[in-house]
Design a protein around this motif. Structure first.
Motif, mmCIF file in Angstrom:
data_model
loop_
_atom_site.group_PDB
_atom_site.id
_atom_site.type_symbol
_atom_site.label_atom_id
_atom_site.label_comp_id
_atom_site.label_asym_id
_atom_site.label_seq_id
_atom_site.Cartn_x
_atom_site.Cartn_y
_atom_site.Cartn_z
ATOM 1 N N ASP A 52 -12.238 23.819 57.211
ATOM 2 C CA ASP A 52 -12.739 22.547 56.980
ATOM 3 C C ASP A 52 -13.006 22.600 55.312
ATOM 4 O OD1 ASP A 52 -12.819 21.343 59.333
ATOM 5 O OD2 ASP A 52 -14.708 22.513 59.918
ATOM 6 N N VAL A 53 -13.457 23.777 54.776
ATOM 7 C CA VAL A 53 -13.866 24.099 53.321
ATOM 8 C C VAL A 53 -12.501 23.813 52.662
ATOM 9 C CG1 VAL A 53 -14.676 25.487 51.453
ATOM 10 C CG2 VAL A 53 -15.885 25.013 53.504
ATOM 11 N N ILE A 54 -11.512 24.695 53.034
ATOM 12 C CA ILE A 54 -9.928 24.724 52.490
ATOM 13 C C ILE A 54 -9.310 23.295 52.639
ATOM 14 C CG2 ILE A 54 -7.917 25.530 52.773
ATOM 15 C CD1 ILE A 54 -9.212 28.117 53.676
ATOM 16 N N SER A 55 -9.614 22.510 53.546
ATOM 17 C CA SER A 55 -9.102 21.090 53.918
ATOM 18 C C SER A 55 -9.667 20.287 52.796
ATOM 19 C CB SER A 55 -9.296 20.704 55.107
ATOM 20 O OG SER A 55 -8.286 21.504 56.043
ATOM 21 N N ALA A 56 -10.960 20.219 52.662
ATOM 22 C CA ALA A 56 -11.676 19.508 51.771
ATOM 23 C C ALA A 56 -11.320 19.909 50.213
ATOM 24 C CB ALA A 56 -13.270 19.571 51.930
ATOM 25 N N TRP A 74 -14.233 3.248 41.400
ATOM 26 C CA TRP A 74 -14.214 2.750 42.742
ATOM 27 C C TRP A 74 -13.199 3.288 43.780
ATOM 28 C CZ3 TRP A 74 -11.115 -0.230 45.339
ATOM 29 C CH2 TRP A 74 -10.057 -1.378 44.902
ATOM 30 N N GLN A 75 -11.832 3.285 43.285
ATOM 31 C CA GLN A 75 -10.837 4.076 44.055
ATOM 32 C C GLN A 75 -11.036 5.311 44.280
ATOM 33 O OE1 GLN A 75 -7.242 2.326 42.116
ATOM 34 N NE2 GLN A 75 -7.076 1.077 43.640
ATOM 35 N N LEU A 76 -11.465 6.105 43.183
ATOM 36 C CA LEU A 76 -11.629 7.511 43.332
ATOM 37 C C LEU A 76 -12.903 7.788 44.377
ATOM 38 C CD1 LEU A 76 -11.302 8.587 39.743
ATOM 39 C CD2 LEU A 76 -9.628 9.115 41.653
ATOM 40 N N ALA A 77 -13.943 6.596 44.200
ATOM 41 C CA ALA A 77 -15.076 6.993 45.324
ATOM 42 C C ALA A 77 -14.675 6.733 46.816
ATOM 43 C CB ALA A 77 -15.898 5.965 44.908
ATOM 44 N N ARG A 78 -13.911 5.702 46.812
ATOM 45 C CA ARG A 78 -13.087 5.348 48.337
ATOM 46 C C ARG A 78 -12.416 6.606 48.910
ATOM 47 N NH1 ARG A 78 -8.988 0.718 49.234
ATOM 48 N NH2 ARG A 78 -8.286 1.252 51.488
ATOM 49 N N MET A 79 -11.392 7.344 48.050
ATOM 50 C CA MET A 79 -10.724 8.400 48.271
ATOM 51 C C MET A 79 -11.794 9.746 48.496
ATOM 52 S SD MET A 79 -7.807 8.008 45.493
ATOM 53 C CE MET A 79 -6.713 9.410 46.035
ATOM 54 N N THR A 80 -12.845 9.939 47.713
ATOM 55 C CA THR A 80 -13.629 10.870 47.958
ATOM 56 C C THR A 80 -14.380 10.522 49.293
ATOM 57 O OG1 THR A 80 -14.004 11.149 45.677
ATOM 58 C CG2 THR A 80 -15.749 12.094 47.110
ATOM 59 N N ALA A 81 -14.594 9.339 49.802
ATOM 60 C CA ALA A 81 -15.325 9.032 50.921
ATOM 61 C C ALA A 81 -14.420 9.418 52.069
ATOM 62 C CB ALA A 81 -15.730 7.645 51.009
ATOM 63 N N ASN A 82 -13.132 9.063 51.980
ATOM 64 C CA ASN A 82 -12.099 9.475 53.188
ATOM 65 C C ASN A 82 -12.161 11.004 53.229
ATOM 66 O OD1 ASN A 82 -11.303 6.930 53.587
ATOM 67 N ND2 ASN A 82 -9.546 7.210 52.147
ATOM 68 N N VAL A 83 -12.205 11.792 52.188
ATOM 69 C CA VAL A 83 -12.150 13.289 52.433
ATOM 70 C C VAL A 83 -13.617 13.587 52.924
ATOM 71 C CG1 VAL A 83 -12.209 15.253 51.049
ATOM 72 C CG2 VAL A 83 -10.508 13.704 50.420
ATOM 73 N N GLY A 84 -14.312 13.111 52.468
ATOM 74 C CA GLY A 84 -15.897 13.420 52.996
ATOM 75 C C GLY A 84 -15.979 13.312 54.561
ATOM 76 N N ILE A 85 -15.568 12.097 55.147
ATOM 77 C CA ILE A 85 -15.653 11.717 56.467
ATOM 78 C C ILE A 85 -14.662 12.495 57.167
ATOM 79 C CG2 ILE A 85 -14.891 9.833 58.144
ATOM 80 C CD1 ILE A 85 -15.461 7.987 55.809
ATOM 81 N N ASP A 86 -13.611 12.799 56.743
ATOM 82 C CA ASP A 86 -12.773 13.879 57.337
ATOM 83 C C ASP A 86 -13.260 15.222 57.482
ATOM 84 O OD1 ASP A 86 -10.608 15.170 58.597
ATOM 85 O OD2 ASP A 86 -9.300 15.211 56.749
ATOM 86 N N THR A 87 -13.935 15.637 56.453
ATOM 87 C CA THR A 87 -14.810 16.751 56.484
ATOM 88 C C THR A 87 -15.866 17.136 57.379
ATOM 89 O OG1 THR A 87 -13.931 17.376 54.135
ATOM 90 C CG2 THR A 87 -15.757 18.784 54.881
ATOM 91 N N LEU A 88 -16.618 15.898 57.088
ATOM 92 C CA LEU A 88 -17.845 16.158 58.145
ATOM 93 C C LEU A 88 -17.667 16.012 59.560
ATOM 94 C CD1 LEU A 88 -20.480 14.020 55.913
ATOM 95 C CD2 LEU A 88 -20.446 16.321 56.277
#
Length: 129
Positions: A52-56, A74-88
């Motif tokens: 999960d760490v590698i994927s993130a 705001w787009q970078l924040a949205r993309m970071t949220a996508n990665v965060g949701i995927d990781t968590l």
């Protein structure tokens, strides 16, 4: 897919690197018997914690490259949220592995980047047949 990976900092080179990484992370491996491809994100996600760490980290590299394109915060924040949701959610044993199979944060982020590229860098547009 063309494996010639450009190293430049121009929008075309950055876009091609992002597309290549998204392909490897989300749809590089065809599963026999299924009409769905998986990528390194799903396979590495099977390894607890480290996967999960590698994927993130790889997902955040795509966000970093998007920042180099001058995308709005705001787009970078949205993309970071996508990665965060995927990781968590991907970190949950078994259920997270199924979630990784369905929720493709890197593909979602690529769509966001493509919309930005089409609007702000129209010369990078690729017509697919």
């Amino acid at each position: 897919m063309n494996l010639d990976l450009p190293l430049g900092s121009d929008p075309v080179s950055v876009s091609r690197r992002i597309e290549m990484l998204e392909h490897v992370l989300e749809r590089a491996i065809a599963l026999p018997g299924l009409r769905r491809k998986v990528g390194l994100d799903s396979v590495v996600g099977l390894v607890p914690v480290a996967g999960d760490v590698i994927s993130a980290a790889l997902g955040m590299y795509i966000v970093w490259e998007a920042r180099n394109l001058g995308m709005p915060k705001w787009q970078l924040a949205r993309m970071t949220a996508n990665v965060g949701i995927d990781t968590l959610l991907g970190a949950i044993p078994l259920a997270g592995d199924l979630f990784d199979f369905v929720f493709r944060s890197n593909s979602r982020n690529l769509r966001i980047i493509r919309k930005h590229m089409d609007r702000h860098h129209p010369h990078t547009r690729v017509i697919e047949g």
